[in-house]
Design an enzyme around this catalytic site. Structure first.
Site, PDB file in Angstrom:
ATOM      1  N   CYS A  69      -6.079  -0.272  -7.405  1.00 13.90           N
ATOM      2  CA  CYS A  69      -5.658  -1.348  -6.246  1.00 13.90           C
ATOM      3  C   CYS A  69      -6.008  -1.416  -5.097  1.00 13.90           C
ATOM      4  CB  CYS A  69      -4.044  -0.875  -6.465  1.00 13.90           C
ATOM      5  SG  CYS A  69      -3.611   0.498  -5.384  1.00 13.90           S
ATOM      6  N   HIS A  70      -5.133  -1.790  -4.022  1.00  9.90           N
ATOM      7  CA  HIS A  70      -5.740  -2.013  -2.668  1.00  9.90           C
ATOM      8  C   HIS A  70      -5.846  -0.732  -1.898  1.00  9.90           C
ATOM      9  CE1 HIS A  70      -5.265  -3.824   1.437  1.00  9.90           C
ATOM     10  NE2 HIS A  70      -6.411  -3.687   1.310  1.00  9.90           N
TER      11      HIS A  70
END
Length: 111
Positions: A69-70
């Site tokens: 993810c981020h």
């Protein structure tokens, strides 16, 4: 669950080379438009976090999966969820795509 840094991904891929490893990007479509990784030595699949429960049929329970993810928090939640569903080889990419830029590919934009 195994935690791997983007810098350790090549080692993880080598360990699972005979099992067709998957990097599961759980970010939203707008995030993919902002910054994406190149699939080199692995399959890359994007399923936003909220769609994972309805998309389990797309994932093999015995396949090595590294969640991305981020920053690593959503991917950690998805990895925990997958383990609870019986997935046996789930890892989390600590630091997410943000650390990916720092450790693997500086051409990937930070956001």
């Amino acid at each position: 669950m195994e935690q791997i840094r983007p810098a350790q991904l090549n080692e993880w891929l080598a360990l699972h080379a005979d099992q067709n490893p998957l990097v599961l990007d759980v970010r939203e479509p707008w995030e993919l438009q902002t910054a994406s990784v190149k699939a080199e030595g692995f399959e890359l699949l994007n399923i936003p976090m909220q769609q994972i429960p309805a998309s389990l049929n797309l994932l093999d329970e015995d396949r090595p999966i590294a969640c991305l993810c981020h920053h690593g928090m959503r991917s950690m939640q998805v990895a925990v969820f997958l383990e609870r569903q019986g997935y046996t080889q789930v890892s989390n990419l600590t630091g997410g795509i943000d650390l990916w830029t720092a450790e693997r590919d500086p051409s990937v934009p930070r956001y």
